[in-house]
Design a protein around this motif. Structure first.
Motif, PDB file in Angstrom:
ATOM      1  N   UNK A 113       0.850  -1.183   0.000  1.00 45.46           N
ATOM      2  CA  UNK A 113       0.000   0.000   0.000  1.00 45.46           C
ATOM      3  C   UNK A 113       0.892   1.241   0.000  1.00 45.46           C
ATOM      4  N   UNK A 114       0.456   2.330  -0.612  1.00 40.98           N
ATOM      5  CA  UNK A 114       1.272   3.549  -0.661  1.00 40.98           C
ATOM      6  C   UNK A 114       1.249   4.267   0.686  1.00 40.98           C
ATOM      7  N   UNK A 115       2.011   5.351   0.752  1.00 43.06           N
ATOM      8  CA  UNK A 115       2.012   6.158   1.966  1.00 43.06           C
ATOM      9  C   UNK A 115       3.360   6.251   2.657  1.00 43.06           C
ATOM     10  N   UNK A 116       4.456   6.007   1.916  1.00 45.78           N
ATOM     11  CA  UNK A 116       5.784   6.091   2.514  1.00 45.78           C
ATOM     12  C   UNK A 116       6.160   7.547   2.792  1.00 45.78           C
ATOM     13  N   UNK A 117       6.612   7.814   3.989  1.00 45.69           N
ATOM     14  CA  UNK A 117       7.056   9.154   4.354  1.00 45.69           C
ATOM     15  C   UNK A 117       8.435   9.433   3.765  1.00 45.69           C
ATOM     16  N   UNK A 118       9.217   8.372   3.578  1.00 44.49           N
ATOM     17  CA  UNK A 118      10.539   8.494   2.974  1.00 44.49           C
ATOM     18  C   UNK A 118      10.649   7.471   1.846  1.00 44.49           C
ATOM     19  N   UNK A 119      11.371   7.828   0.777  1.00 46.24           N
ATOM     20  CA  UNK A 119      11.506   6.927  -0.363  1.00 46.24           C
ATOM     21  C   UNK A 119      12.462   5.769  -0.072  1.00 46.24           C
ATOM     22  N   UNK A 120      13.252   5.906   0.946  1.00 45.21           N
ATOM     23  CA  UNK A 120      14.054   4.781   1.411  1.00 45.21           C
ATOM     24  C   UNK A 120      14.300   4.946   2.900  1.00 45.21           C
ATOM     25  N   UNK A 121      14.439   3.817   3.574  1.00 43.73           N
ATOM     26  CA  UNK A 121      14.594   3.891   5.012  1.00 43.73           C
ATOM     27  C   UNK A 121      15.007   2.566   5.611  1.00 43.73           C
ATOM     28  N   UNK A 122      15.079   2.567   6.923  1.00 37.03           N
ATOM     29  CA  UNK A 122      15.527   1.401   7.683  1.00 37.03           C
ATOM     30  C   UNK A 122      14.554   1.145   8.822  1.00 37.03           C
ATOM     31  N   UNK A 123      14.207  -0.125   9.009  1.00 41.82           N
ATOM     32  CA  UNK A 123      13.303  -0.522  10.091  1.00 41.82           C
ATOM     33  C   UNK A 123      14.085  -1.493  10.974  1.00 41.82           C
ATOM     34  N   UNK A 124      14.329  -1.091  12.194  1.00 41.04           N
ATOM     35  CA  UNK A 124      15.162  -1.904  13.086  1.00 41.04           C
ATOM     36  C   UNK A 124      14.424  -2.103  14.404  1.00 41.04           C
ATOM     37  N   UNK A 125      13.431  -2.979  14.370  1.00 44.65           N
ATOM     38  CA  UNK A 125      12.643  -3.268  15.567  1.00 44.65           C
ATOM     39  C   UNK A 125      12.522  -4.780  15.741  1.00 44.65           C
ATOM     40  N   UNK A 126      12.532  -5.220  16.985  1.00 44.72           N
ATOM     41  CA  UNK A 126      12.519  -6.649  17.291  1.00 44.72           C
ATOM     42  C   UNK A 126      11.145  -7.258  17.028  1.00 44.72           C
ATOM     43  N   UNK A 127      11.142  -8.576  16.797  1.00 46.81           N
ATOM     44  CA  UNK A 127       9.934  -9.318  16.459  1.00 46.81           C
ATOM     45  C   UNK A 127       9.827 -10.552  17.351  1.00 46.81           C
ATOM     46  N   UNK A 128       8.595 -10.873  17.746  1.00 49.16           N
ATOM     47  CA  UNK A 128       8.360 -12.115  18.482  1.00 49.16           C
ATOM     48  C   UNK A 128       7.024 -12.699  18.054  1.00 49.16           C
ATOM     49  N   UNK A 129       6.746 -13.906  18.492  1.00 53.13           N
ATOM     50  CA  UNK A 129       5.468 -14.542  18.196  1.00 53.13           C
ATOM     51  C   UNK A 129       4.386 -13.984  19.112  1.00 53.13           C
ATOM     52  N   UNK A 130       3.193 -13.789  18.568  1.00 51.90           N
ATOM     53  CA  UNK A 130       2.061 -13.328  19.362  1.00 51.90           C
ATOM     54  C   UNK A 130       1.578 -14.456  20.275  1.00 51.90           C
ATOM     55  N   UNK A 131       1.222 -14.104  21.498  1.00 52.97           N
ATOM     56  CA  UNK A 131       0.692 -15.100  22.429  1.00 52.97           C
ATOM     57  C   UNK A 131      -0.777 -15.422  22.159  1.00 52.97           C
TER      58      UNK A 131
ATOM     59  N   UNK B  86      11.720   2.644  -2.219  1.00 55.94           N
ATOM     60  CA  UNK B  86      10.518   2.707  -3.042  1.00 55.94           C
ATOM     61  C   UNK B  86      10.927   2.936  -4.499  1.00 55.94           C
ATOM     62  N   UNK B  87      10.584   2.006  -5.370  1.00 53.27           N
ATOM     63  CA  UNK B  87      10.935   2.106  -6.778  1.00 53.27           C
ATOM     64  C   UNK B  87       9.896   2.907  -7.558  1.00 53.27           C
ATOM     65  N   UNK B  88       8.626   2.753  -7.210  1.00 51.96           N
ATOM     66  CA  UNK B  88       7.552   3.541  -7.813  1.00 51.96           C
ATOM     67  C   UNK B  88       6.374   3.542  -6.855  1.00 51.96           C
ATOM     68  N   UNK B  89       5.556   4.576  -6.953  1.00 56.00           N
ATOM     69  CA  UNK B  89       4.430   4.678  -6.028  1.00 56.00           C
ATOM     70  C   UNK B  89       3.280   5.421  -6.694  1.00 56.00           C
ATOM     71  N   UNK B  90       2.125   4.773  -6.725  1.00 60.18           N
ATOM     72  CA  UNK B  90       0.895   5.387  -7.234  1.00 60.18           C
ATOM     73  C   UNK B  90      -0.260   4.848  -6.402  1.00 60.18           C
ATOM     74  N   UNK B  91      -1.146   4.035  -7.040  1.00 56.76           N
ATOM     75  CA  UNK B  91      -2.200   3.406  -6.245  1.00 56.76           C
ATOM     76  C   UNK B  91      -1.642   2.282  -5.379  1.00 56.76           C
TER      77      UNK B  91
END
Length: 276
Positions: free
Chosen positions: A166-184, A204-209
């Protein structure tokens, strides 16, 4: 018992049989087991401490193990040599059996190996989610598997995915560094500070709909890309588990991989055509 053969080159960063196996990250237990079975330098049986010189031939007697179930369905081979088998996994197919479904990629690869008279069962050095398409890298023998598994575990393999989101990126490129775990509470993964570390970068290579996004991951937590992109508000199309809009499939594909080849010690790059 089949033999696995190597020719020692000038570029080989090893000086003894043990150093050769250490370089390929073969565990001590297997090193000792293989020495008892038979390690040969220029057709003469040797020990682990045997020195190696350029142009030597080193051979390992490794037990054949075509024991995995087979499913006689075709596979798409993207690349193959004496160490690697890279295949394209379609969506909706498991890599490993879940004990319920009769078909999985490993079973198809085993059938290919038997048909083509390979000496050992190719085993995957990593996995993809059932809903994700793209490359799966198989090792054609135990030494290659030890080497590739280490590269994946130590983040020395560059993995590039393509996703439609889905569109809506605030930055055309970025980094996401957050930990992940299984939901209980649900059969899904969640962002959780006390979970396992996970690092994803995107462009982001292209963005429209919708947005076409190039994604790289360091490591490979379960559902990592799906969770991270949903976390920043741009879930993958077709990923209804994490809030994505309906689509014909989960729009995520393992597109490109690069690493140092276990035999040539040269950088290699492999790609899989994006189907969307």
């Amino acid at each position: 018992m089949p033999r696995l053969n190597y020719r020692i080159t000038k570029e080989e960063p090893t000086k003894t049989v043990k150093a050769f196996l250490d370089f390929h990250h073969v565990g001590r237990k297997n090193q000792y087991k293989w020495m008892l079975a038979g390690i040969y330098r220029n057709d003469q049986k040797v020990t682990l401490d045997e020195p190696l010189e350029p142009n030597d031939f080193i051979s390992f007697e490794l037990e054949s193990d075509m024991h995995y179930k087979r499913v006689d369905k075709p596979i798409v081979v993207l690349y193959e040599d004496e160490d690697l088998l890279i295949v394209d996994k379609p969506i909706g197919l498991l890599v490993h059996t879940d004990g319920i479904q009769s078909d999985d990629l490993n079973a198809r690869v085993t059938s290919y190996a038997i048909t083509n008279k390979l000496d050992w069962t190719p085993l995957p050095a990593h996995r993809l989610d059932k809903e994700t398409s793209g490359m799966v890298i198989y090792a054609k023998h135990p030494i290659a598997l030890s080497y590739l598994s280490h590269l994946f575990e130590s983040h020395q393999i560059k993995k590039t995915y393509i996703a439609l989101t889905q569109p809506g990126y605030k930055q055309k490129q970025g980094s996401i560094n957050v930990a992940i775990s299984s939901s209980r509470h649900e059969d899904k993964q969640i962002v959780n500070r006390s979970g396992q570390s996970a690092h994803t970068t995107y462009k982001v290579l292209e963005e429209s709909e919708f947005a076409r996004v190039l994604v790289n991951i360091l490591g490979g937590r379960k559902h990592q890309i799906r969770v991270h992109l949903a976390f920043i508000g741009t879930p993958i199309l077709g990923d209804t588990l994490y809030g994505g809009k309906p689509y014909t499939r989960l729009a995520l594909h393992f597109h490109e991989v690069s690493f140092i080849h276990p035999r040539t010690h040269q950088a290699v790059v492999f790609t899989s055509k994006v189907p969307f």
